[in-house]
Design an enzyme around this catalytic site. Structure first.
Site, PDB file in Angstrom:
ATOM      1  N   GLU A 166       0.837  -1.216   0.000  1.00  0.00           N
ATOM      2  CA  GLU A 166       0.000   0.000   0.000  1.00  0.00           C
ATOM      3  C   GLU A 166       0.870   1.263   0.000  1.00  0.00           C
ATOM      4  OE1 GLU A 166      -2.499  -1.431   3.314  1.00  0.00           O
ATOM      5  OE2 GLU A 166      -4.187  -0.797   2.064  1.00  0.00           O
ATOM      6  N   GLU A 184      -4.125 -10.073   3.400  1.00  0.00           N
ATOM      7  CA  GLU A 184      -5.158  -9.751   4.388  1.00  0.00           C
ATOM      8  C   GLU A 184      -6.359 -10.697   4.327  1.00  0.00           C
ATOM      9  OE1 GLU A 184      -3.408  -7.601   2.738  1.00  0.00           O
ATOM     10  OE2 GLU A 184      -2.955  -5.828   3.952  1.00  0.00           O
TER      11      GLU A 184
HETATM   12  N1  COA Z   1       3.303  -9.433  11.641  1.00  0.00           N
HETATM   13  C1  COA Z   1       3.998  -9.914  12.686  1.00  0.00           C
HETATM   14  N2  COA Z   1       5.078 -10.685  12.555  1.00  0.00           N
HETATM   15  C2  COA Z   1       5.474 -10.976  11.306  1.00  0.00           C
HETATM   16  C3  COA Z   1       4.783 -10.526  10.172  1.00  0.00           C
HETATM   17  C4  COA Z   1       3.667  -9.716  10.378  1.00  0.00           C
HETATM   18  N3  COA Z   1       2.983  -9.187   9.373  1.00  0.00           N
HETATM   19  N4  COA Z   1       5.418 -10.980   9.075  1.00  0.00           N
HETATM   20  C5  COA Z   1       6.473 -11.680   9.514  1.00  0.00           C
HETATM   21  N5  COA Z   1       6.496 -11.670  10.853  1.00  0.00           N
HETATM   22  C6  COA Z   1       7.537 -12.247  11.713  1.00  0.00           C
HETATM   23  C7  COA Z   1       7.472 -13.754  11.788  1.00  0.00           C
HETATM   24  O1  COA Z   1       6.564 -14.159  12.791  1.00  0.00           O
HETATM   25  C8  COA Z   1       8.909 -14.090  12.122  1.00  0.00           C
HETATM   26  O2  COA Z   1       9.103 -13.813  13.479  1.00  0.00           O
HETATM   27  P1  COA Z   1      10.197 -14.630  14.334  1.00  0.00           P
HETATM   28  O3  COA Z   1      11.511 -14.354  13.683  1.00  0.00           O
HETATM   29  O4  COA Z   1      10.043 -14.108  15.710  1.00  0.00           O
HETATM   30  O5  COA Z   1       9.789 -16.034  14.173  1.00  0.00           O
HETATM   31  C9  COA Z   1       9.698 -13.058  11.346  1.00  0.00           C
HETATM   32  O6  COA Z   1       8.794 -11.973  11.122  1.00  0.00           O
HETATM   33  C10 COA Z   1      10.224 -13.547  10.003  1.00  0.00           C
HETATM   34  O7  COA Z   1       9.137 -14.091   9.277  1.00  0.00           O
HETATM   35  P2  COA Z   1       9.208 -15.522   8.605  1.00  0.00           P
HETATM   36  O8  COA Z   1       7.842 -15.863   8.162  1.00  0.00           O
HETATM   37  O9  COA Z   1       9.898 -16.487   9.508  1.00  0.00           O
HETATM   38  O10 COA Z   1      10.172 -15.210   7.382  1.00  0.00           O
HETATM   39  P3  COA Z   1      10.062 -15.695   5.887  1.00  0.00           P
HETATM   40  O11 COA Z   1      11.212 -15.098   5.198  1.00  0.00           O
HETATM   41  O12 COA Z   1       9.859 -17.168   5.864  1.00  0.00           O
HETATM   42  O13 COA Z   1       8.731 -15.038   5.320  1.00  0.00           O
HETATM   43  C11 COA Z   1       7.150 -13.306   4.853  1.00  0.00           C
HETATM   44  C12 COA Z   1       8.611 -13.666   5.228  1.00  0.00           C
HETATM   45  C13 COA Z   1       7.021 -11.812   4.937  1.00  0.00           C
HETATM   46  C14 COA Z   1       6.844 -13.793   3.450  1.00  0.00           C
HETATM   47  C15 COA Z   1       6.187 -14.004   5.837  1.00  0.00           C
HETATM   48  O14 COA Z   1       6.609 -13.734   7.143  1.00  0.00           O
HETATM   49  C16 COA Z   1       4.754 -13.560   5.707  1.00  0.00           C
HETATM   50  O15 COA Z   1       4.043 -14.002   4.837  1.00  0.00           O
HETATM   51  N6  COA Z   1       4.301 -12.694   6.640  1.00  0.00           N
HETATM   52  C17 COA Z   1       2.925 -12.285   6.702  1.00  0.00           C
HETATM   53  C18 COA Z   1       2.734 -11.043   5.929  1.00  0.00           C
HETATM   54  C19 COA Z   1       1.333 -10.524   6.073  1.00  0.00           C
HETATM   55  O16 COA Z   1       0.382 -11.252   6.296  1.00  0.00           O
HETATM   56  N7  COA Z   1       1.231  -9.204   5.941  1.00  0.00           N
HETATM   57  C20 COA Z   1      -0.014  -8.539   5.981  1.00  0.00           C
HETATM   58  C21 COA Z   1      -0.373  -8.223   7.370  1.00  0.00           C
HETATM   59  S1  COA Z   1      -1.889  -7.347   7.383  1.00  0.00           S
END
Ligand code: COA
Length: 690
Positions: free
Chosen positions: A105, A125
């Protein structure tokens, strides 16, 4: 702590850098830092434009999901996006990694977007039961076609911008240095007339088609388990029909409403609990380096494990008792890869690379060459324990030995080997090359190094490993058996099999308990039941015994709980089973109750949650969240209910406890677990959920 947003000047362009590792989440400090940087940009006479870029592995991956449960804190992301868009000096977003949710966004509000190839953008989302809340539903349809916008907003999966370069998700791809390219683009735009995203209407020209596409999507998503798709469609329609700011207000109102629904809370819990459950426990030593894996007595079901190991880059040797079986397993591995190639998921070169690391041999002696040995014989405690002894006689002194078992106590299996500290259990869920979940079973004397290596290998196999202490049934089968026992009780109380199945489908499972047991075959449950009987903990209701005696072993035999017509498969209740049900009711003299679908669902949830609480009492599961993750990933528990522990919490643990106490007066199966009573005292929260 390093500043989360920094500001620097380069060649007349402000470089605004976000630095909130690991994934540059847009928490309050970052939002405030961005506002401060924008104010500085406005006052900076030397800066004619700006780039927005990020340190670390990614452009922001969105809002911090944990903030959803905390009070709102200014500045909010919509304000940041609006301030970016309103800047009279152009701001270019420089994307890499995964620009998700609020991160994308931010980029959409900028005056231009560049990305390195392989950058993925998306709106997860919808998977969290909410919608973008900082203008995503209003700005994206102004930049890309309505079809592309809906694919991103409703699909929930990120897309690779280089796979669809013409779609408009970014304005250009940068092969070289992203920052330099961003600065050059910003300088070029500094002298151009700026059109903010909110003012763009070109994609609205085919208004009729736009509305048709929205209407079709509404039909497609009519039965969705959360309201998120409908809310997204309302906002996307508003983008066309309402003034921009009215669209933003609608988006924000709907976001706030959906964020507080039980479904959204459950989905957030699923995301965070999965991350927590699948991390290796703290304090373990560095895992041992693993290169070669020996797979012993896996038979045909070992092929999936071999594929998972080959995919992870290991050298794999299949060890079988005879050459024919060994060759059949090798052939089965080849078939799995062939199917992947025909579905376009694997190239022939990758297949050849994997198969070049595969070999097979007769006899167990060759385990001497492997760092990591997986025993995957059928579920027979004596056989498996015997194989572990043979492996232990030949394996390297420091080899890690795994027993792949779905429910056997690994302390019992490992003890006679004399090397129990090197032995760990891994419960692969079939098919092992597809299923994400594994339960990593830690025996009483399993060494920390063995545990660390077991976790590391499971992670390298791209599995979601959940830790469980050695026991019969672990988390998954214990909770699932309790679910089936509750279903049996509903049937004994007078509900039909199909009524129970329908109620649980309505609850959110893809198949009901009797449909699924027919599919997997009754033998496995029967073997477990017999073993439980030998240990004096067998279920009271013995429907499986009676059905097996009648030759009703499941769908493959054409007869199980249901009778099956083939082509297409149709299930019917039949008189033989009805007679078995009546005979069992007579034997048990169970109290009949009238049961509505809601009662069946409550019974099944009570049983699953209470069994989960018993696992906490017994120290087999560490956190309630781990139980939820196993049931979500392994047993089809509906994601939007969060798993049995979260679902019970959302329903209220005190009323759940009262229901159990009422039922326990006539049937000890329902006796409430101590962890549930604790959770009620703890303010409706299982301790250590997260
Ligand atoms: N909110 C809170 N914590 C988040 C987060 C989020 N949106 N996105 C990632 N994290 C945290 C994970 O819990 C993890 O925490 P930890 O190190 O304490 O375990 C850390 O960030 C790294 O994320 P991880 O998923 O282990 O890394 P990755 O490289 O495998 O994947 C992403 C990265 C961004 C692809 C994946 O974390 C993801 O899909 N996150 C969700 C994104 C999301 O839903 N965003 C919209 C929110 S409205």
């Amino acid at each position: 702590m390093a500043e989360m947003v920094t500001y620097a000047l380069r060649e007349g362009v402000a470089v605004i850098t976000v630095n909130n590792l690991p994934v540059n989440m847009l928490n309050r400090a970052v939002r405030a830092g961005l506002i401060a940087a924008l104010e500085r940009l406005a006052d900076d006479n030397l800066a004619r434009a700006a780039v927005l870029i990020c340190k670390g592995r990614t452009f922001p991956a969105g809002a911090d999901i944990r903030d959803f449960d905390a009070p709102d804190q200014a500045p909010h992301l919509p304000e940041v996006c609006n301030a970016i868009e309103a800047s009279p000096k152009p701001i270019i977003a420089c994307l890499h990694g995964t620009a998700l949710g609020g991160g994308y966004e931010l980029a959409l509000a900028c005056h231009g977007r560049l990305a390195v190839p392989g950058t993925r953008v998306g709106f997860p989302e919808v998977n969290l039961g909410v919608l973008p809340s900082a203008g995503g539903t209003q700005r994206l349809p102004r930049l890309v076609s309505i079809e592309s916008a809906l694919a991103l907003l409703l699909g929930g999966s990120p897309v690779d911008v280089s796979a669809e370069p013409g779609a408009g998700f970014v304005d250009g791809l940068v092969e070289g240095d992203l920052l330099s390219a961003g600065i050059a683009h910003a300088q070029a735009l500094a002298t151009a007339d700026l059109v903010p995203t909110r003012a763009k209407r070109q994609t609205f020209e085919g208004a009729f088609n736009y509305q048709q596409v929205v209407a079709t999507a509404r039909e497609t998503h009519a039965g969705a388990p959360t309201r998120a798709p409908a809310a997204i469609l309302d906002c996307v329609e508003a983008a066309l029909l309402l003034p921009f700011d009215a669209g933003l207000d609608l988006e924000r109102d709907l976001f706030r409403e959906l964020r507080d629904t039980d479904e959204a809370k459950a989905l957030r819990h699923g995301f965070l609990a999965t991350r927590e459950a699948t991390k290796p426990p703290k304090g373990l030593p560095e895992p041992r380096g693993i290169h070669s894996v020996a797979l012993v007595s896996g038979g045909m079901s070992g092929a999936g494990i071999a594929v998972a190991c080959l995919d992870a880059g290991y050298t794999v040797q299949i060890l079988e008792r005879d050459g024919d079986t060994a060759q059949s397993v090798e052939a089965a591995v080849g078939d799995i890869y062939q199917r992947a190639i025909s579905r376009g998921r694997l190239s022939a070169t990758s297949r050849d690379d994997r198969l070049s690391r595969l070999s097979s041999v007769v006899g167990v002696e060759a385990v001497a060459e492997a760092d990591f040995v997986i025993e995957a014989a059928p579920e027979d405690a004596e056989v498996k324990s015997g194989i572990l002894q043979e492996i232990s006689a030949f394996a390297k002194p420091d080899a890690i030995i795994v027993t792949n078992t779905s429910h056997l106590d690994i302390d019992e299996l490992a003890e006679p080997s004399g090397r129990a500290s090197n032995i760990i259990g891994i419960h692969f869920y079939p098919p092992a090359h597809v299923h994400k979940l594994v339960e990593v079973v830690i025996g009483t004397v399993t060494s920390p190094l063995t545990e660390a290596t077991g976790f590391a290998v499971a992670t390298a196999l791209r599995k979601s490993p959940v830790r469980v202490s050695s026991s019969e049934g672990y988390i998954g089968n214990r909770v699932h058996d309790a679910y089936r026992e509750a279903a049996d009780r509903a049937v004994m109380a007078g509900a039909s099999l199909s009524a129970v199945d329908a109620a649980m489908r309505d609850f959110g499972f893809k198949t009901g308990p009797y449909e699924s047991i027919d599919r997997e075959g009754l033998e496995l449950a029967h073997t477990r039941q017999r073993r439980a009987e030998a240990q004096g903990v067998a279920p009271r209701i013995k429907l499986i015994d009676a059905l097996i005696r009648a030759g009703r072993t499941g769908q493959r035999a054409g007869r199980g709980f249901y009778s099956y017509k083939q082509d297409p498969i149709e299930a019917h209740e039949d008189e033989e089973v009805t007679a078995i049900l009546w005979a069992e009711r007579g034997r048990l003299n169970m109290e009949a109750r009238s049961l509505a679908p809601k009662d069946i669902q409550t019974d099944c949830l009570l049983a699953m949650m209470n069994e989960g609480a018993k696992l906490l009492d017994e120290g087999i599961a560490e956190r309630a969240g781990d139980i939820d993750v196993v049931m979500l990933l392994g047993f089809g528990f509906p994601r939007y209910k969060g798993g049995p522990m979260k679902a019970a919490e959302l329903a209220g643990l005190l009323p759940m406890l009262r229901e159990l106490e009422k039922r326990a007066e006539s049937d000890p199966f329902w006796t409430p677990a101590g962890a549930l009573r604790e959770a009620v005292k703890n303010g409706n929260r299982f301790s250590g959920v997260l």
